[in-house]
Scaffold this motif. Sequence first.
Motif, PDB file in Angstrom:
ATOM      1  N   ASN A   1      30.437 -48.228  18.722  1.00 35.73           N
ATOM      2  CA  ASN A   1      30.999 -49.576  18.629  1.00 35.73           C
ATOM      3  C   ASN A   1      31.142 -50.131  20.034  1.00 35.73           C
ATOM      4  N   ALA A   2      30.649 -51.347  20.254  1.00 34.82           N
ATOM      5  CA  ALA A   2      30.808 -51.977  21.571  1.00 34.82           C
ATOM      6  C   ALA A   2      30.772 -53.489  21.395  1.00 34.82           C
ATOM      7  N   PHE A   3      31.535 -54.200  22.186  1.00 31.80           N
ATOM      8  CA  PHE A   3      31.586 -55.669  22.152  1.00 31.80           C
ATOM      9  C   PHE A   3      31.807 -56.187  20.721  1.00 31.80           C
ATOM     10  N   GLY A   4      32.609 -55.474  19.938  1.00 34.89           N
ATOM     11  CA  GLY A   4      32.940 -55.925  18.588  1.00 34.89           C
ATOM     12  C   GLY A   4      31.816 -55.762  17.583  1.00 34.89           C
ATOM     13  N   THR A   5      30.765 -55.017  17.929  1.00 30.76           N
ATOM     14  CA  THR A   5      29.634 -54.834  17.016  1.00 30.76           C
ATOM     15  C   THR A   5      29.339 -53.343  16.869  1.00 30.76           C
ATOM     16  N   THR A   6      28.829 -52.950  15.691  1.00 33.66           N
ATOM     17  CA  THR A   6      28.393 -51.564  15.508  1.00 33.66           C
ATOM     18  C   THR A   6      26.896 -51.484  15.774  1.00 33.66           C
ATOM     19  N   PHE A   7      26.532 -50.601  16.699  1.00 31.51           N
ATOM     20  CA  PHE A   7      25.113 -50.404  17.029  1.00 31.51           C
ATOM     21  C   PHE A   7      24.709 -49.011  16.548  1.00 31.51           C
ATOM     22  N   VAL A   8      23.618 -48.943  15.780  1.00 28.15           N
ATOM     23  CA  VAL A   8      23.122 -47.634  15.337  1.00 28.15           C
ATOM     24  C   VAL A   8      21.707 -47.443  15.881  1.00 28.15           C
ATOM     25  N   THR A   9      21.513 -46.391  16.664  1.00 27.25           N
ATOM     26  CA  THR A   9      20.182 -46.099  17.197  1.00 27.25           C
ATOM     27  C   THR A   9      19.448 -45.202  16.213  1.00 27.25           C
ATOM     28  N   CYS A  10      18.223 -45.601  15.849  1.00 29.19           N
ATOM     29  CA  CYS A  10      17.429 -44.833  14.883  1.00 29.19           C
ATOM     30  C   CYS A  10      16.170 -44.352  15.587  1.00 29.19           C
ATOM     31  N   SER A  11      16.190 -43.105  16.071  1.00 28.05           N
ATOM     32  CA  SER A  11      15.066 -42.590  16.859  1.00 28.05           C
ATOM     33  C   SER A  11      13.970 -42.038  15.961  1.00 28.05           C
ATOM     34  N   GLY A  12      12.773 -41.986  16.549  1.00 27.08           N
ATOM     35  CA  GLY A  12      11.644 -41.351  15.866  1.00 27.08           C
ATOM     36  C   GLY A  12      10.734 -42.361  15.191  1.00 27.08           C
ATOM     37  N   ALA A  13       9.448 -41.965  15.091  1.00 27.86           N
ATOM     38  CA  ALA A  13       8.436 -42.868  14.542  1.00 27.86           C
ATOM     39  C   ALA A  13       8.701 -43.190  13.067  1.00 27.86           C
ATOM     40  N   ALA A  14       9.217 -42.215  12.311  1.00 25.11           N
ATOM     41  CA  ALA A  14       9.428 -42.462  10.876  1.00 25.11           C
ATOM     42  C   ALA A  14      10.499 -43.542  10.677  1.00 25.11           C
ATOM     43  N   ALA A  15      11.570 -43.471  11.456  1.00 23.07           N
ATOM     44  CA  ALA A  15      12.626 -44.490  11.348  1.00 23.07           C
ATOM     45  C   ALA A  15      12.078 -45.851  11.788  1.00 23.07           C
ATOM     46  N   ALA A  16      11.282 -45.855  12.860  1.00 22.13           N
ATOM     47  CA  ALA A  16      10.692 -47.124  13.332  1.00 22.13           C
ATOM     48  C   ALA A  16       9.859 -47.747  12.226  1.00 22.13           C
ATOM     49  N   SER A  17       9.123 -46.913  11.520  1.00 22.47           N
ATOM     50  CA  SER A  17       8.265 -47.422  10.458  1.00 22.47           C
ATOM     51  C   SER A  17       9.103 -48.048   9.344  1.00 22.47           C
ATOM     52  N   GLU A  18      10.161 -47.362   8.949  1.00 22.72           N
ATOM     53  CA  GLU A  18      11.008 -47.901   7.882  1.00 22.72           C
ATOM     54  C   GLU A  18      11.577 -49.268   8.261  1.00 22.72           C
ATOM     55  N   ILE A  19      12.063 -49.359   9.508  1.00 22.20           N
ATOM     56  CA  ILE A  19      12.736 -50.603   9.917  1.00 22.20           C
ATOM     57  C   ILE A  19      11.714 -51.723  10.146  1.00 22.20           C
ATOM     58  N   LEU A  20      10.633 -51.409  10.843  1.00 24.61           N
ATOM     59  CA  LEU A  20       9.679 -52.473  11.185  1.00 24.61           C
ATOM     60  C   LEU A  20       8.867 -52.928   9.969  1.00 24.61           C
ATOM     61  N   MET A  21       8.540 -52.021   9.075  1.00 22.79           N
ATOM     62  CA  MET A  21       7.776 -52.450   7.900  1.00 22.79           C
ATOM     63  C   MET A  21       8.705 -53.183   6.925  1.00 22.79           C
ATOM     64  N   ASN A  22       9.983 -52.854   6.967  1.00 22.45           N
ATOM     65  CA  ASN A  22      11.029 -53.666   6.326  1.00 22.45           C
ATOM     66  C   ASN A  22      10.713 -54.039   4.879  1.00 22.45           C
ATOM     67  N   LYS A  23      10.370 -53.024   4.089  1.00 18.17           N
ATOM     68  CA  LYS A  23       9.838 -53.274   2.722  1.00 18.17           C
ATOM     69  C   LYS A  23      10.816 -54.042   1.844  1.00 18.17           C
ATOM     70  N   ASP A  24      12.126 -53.715   1.938  1.00 12.56           N
ATOM     71  CA  ASP A  24      13.042 -54.438   1.042  1.00 12.56           C
ATOM     72  C   ASP A  24      13.771 -55.577   1.770  1.00 12.56           C
ATOM     73  N   ARG A  25      13.157 -56.042   2.863  1.00 14.66           N
ATOM     74  CA  ARG A  25      13.679 -57.214   3.605  1.00 14.66           C
ATOM     75  C   ARG A  25      15.165 -57.052   3.932  1.00 14.66           C
ATOM     76  N   ALA A  26      15.512 -55.867   4.363  1.00 20.77           N
ATOM     77  CA  ALA A  26      16.926 -55.590   4.647  1.00 20.77           C
ATOM     78  C   ALA A  26      17.272 -55.882   6.108  1.00 20.77           C
ATOM     79  N   PHE A  27      16.239 -55.959   6.972  1.00 21.85           N
ATOM     80  CA  PHE A  27      16.514 -56.131   8.403  1.00 21.85           C
ATOM     81  C   PHE A  27      16.011 -57.480   8.884  1.00 21.85           C
ATOM     82  N   ALA A  28      16.847 -58.175   9.669  1.00 24.04           N
ATOM     83  CA  ALA A  28      16.457 -59.495  10.183  1.00 24.04           C
ATOM     84  C   ALA A  28      16.436 -59.476  11.701  1.00 24.04           C
ATOM     85  N   ASN A  29      15.531 -60.273  12.265  1.00 24.67           N
ATOM     86  CA  ASN A  29      15.419 -60.412  13.724  1.00 24.67           C
ATOM     87  C   ASN A  29      16.428 -61.404  14.282  1.00 24.67           C
TER      88      ASN A  29
END
Length: 445
Positions: free
Chosen positions: A53-81
Amino acid sequence: MVVLLAQPEAGSDLKAVPMSERNGVLEILTMRRDPFGFADRKRLKFGDVSGMNAFGTTFVTCSGAAAASEILMNKDRAFANGPAWSYFIGPFFNRGIMLLDFDEHRDHRHILQQAFTPRVLQGYLDELQPMVAERMTRFPTGRVKMLAEFKKLTLDVALEVFLGLELEQAEADRLNKAFIETVRAGVAYVRKPIPGGRWWKGVRSRKILEEFFYDHIAAKRAEATPDLFSVLCHAEGEDGARFTDEDVVNHMIFVLMAAHDTTTITMTQMSYWMAKHPEWQEKARAQSFEFGETLEYADLAKLTVIDLIMRESLRLCPPVPAQPRMAVKDTQVQGFYIPKGTMVSIPQLINHRDPQYYSHPEVFDPERFSPERAEDKGHRMAWTPFGGGVHKCIGLYFAQMQIKTVMHHLLRSYEWSVPDRYTMPMDYSALPVPKDKLPVQMRRR
Ligand code: HEM
């Protein structure tokens, strides 16, 4: 006992994200000082997914290529830029394409794409190359700070190729200064418009840029010319939709920003590695002499040695070291529960050194990208300097064209070196740059 981010609903198979109990601001400072050591310690203690937690926000780091794929391919439109990047650069790069999401992003990208087709890129090369060649005739020699030289060059190229305007030197300087101030404001620690501060200067500079583009837009709409500004004024989507004046201004400001620091950093890294490994500098030079001084568009793909050096430099130091996204609904990454409102981050700086895909990941070894070894192909997200998914860098071919053209001309006319014991001191507090701007000894050949 490990502190956890929110627990998933009872009965869910998902795990809760482990959280650092240290002060988040201290964590960020530690990470900026030594991102690799920090990542190693986190992985050892928590695994690939962990938060703070920093500056009033929760930051979660997701390492590794598999996590990158899940987030960037964003199949269920759960992540916004938009909400994620706006946190860092919102007031200065308002409604730039990277800050748009979902259907609106798709519609804008469709039109913007037309400024980056092979045919349009060839036109940019025709504009860019004479300018680069001329600048190389007066590149400084002796002790030269490469970061500063490349920065000047990429800003000038951006003004020429993207704006297509003949500007008085004072006007070009005024615009360059405004750009630099808007970029700096994004990483200000004090995120309020206190007069004289970085944030305040950023807001002021954004206004200067807006006024500049609005002043020229009518002339650009009146006549089609081969620059980005004009292309954006005339480009049409499939349904005939065009950008409004406001869209053109927002996209111009964003694209100019996206284009110059990233290419500057890449060329600086390439120069460093070629100075540390003169055998690679010589190999690249020898190949450049197999071509004429003026490159044809088709030659770019044949400059394979510069290409290997560029890929390896982008692996070791991706100019955009992490990509943030905001969860806009409850979701998951790698089996971890990510509640709505969490900021997740893909650390490509760290992912690019994953020993699962790269042998001796900290070593400069361009051959790892050769067709025989192709280490980057171990996972489609093992090498992502240009990102991935729908927001993948739209300027990646332009960037490679510019980098290769500059390196081709530089290698043919100059050679450069650093002392044997020199190691580039890096500053990772914003985009990664050498603290000393990389001083080299430059000689004309
Ligand atoms: C070596 C140089 C470059 C690197 C490493 C780079 C890297 C990136 C990355 C990582 C992203 C994705 C960010 C995200 O998804 O959160 C991105 C997006 C973008 N880049 Fe680049 N970039 C480079 C050069 C350029 C150039 C030269 C241009 C323009 C001429 C450009 C224009 C853009 C734009 C417009 C986006 C947003 C695309 C979208 O959201 O649809 N970039 N870049």
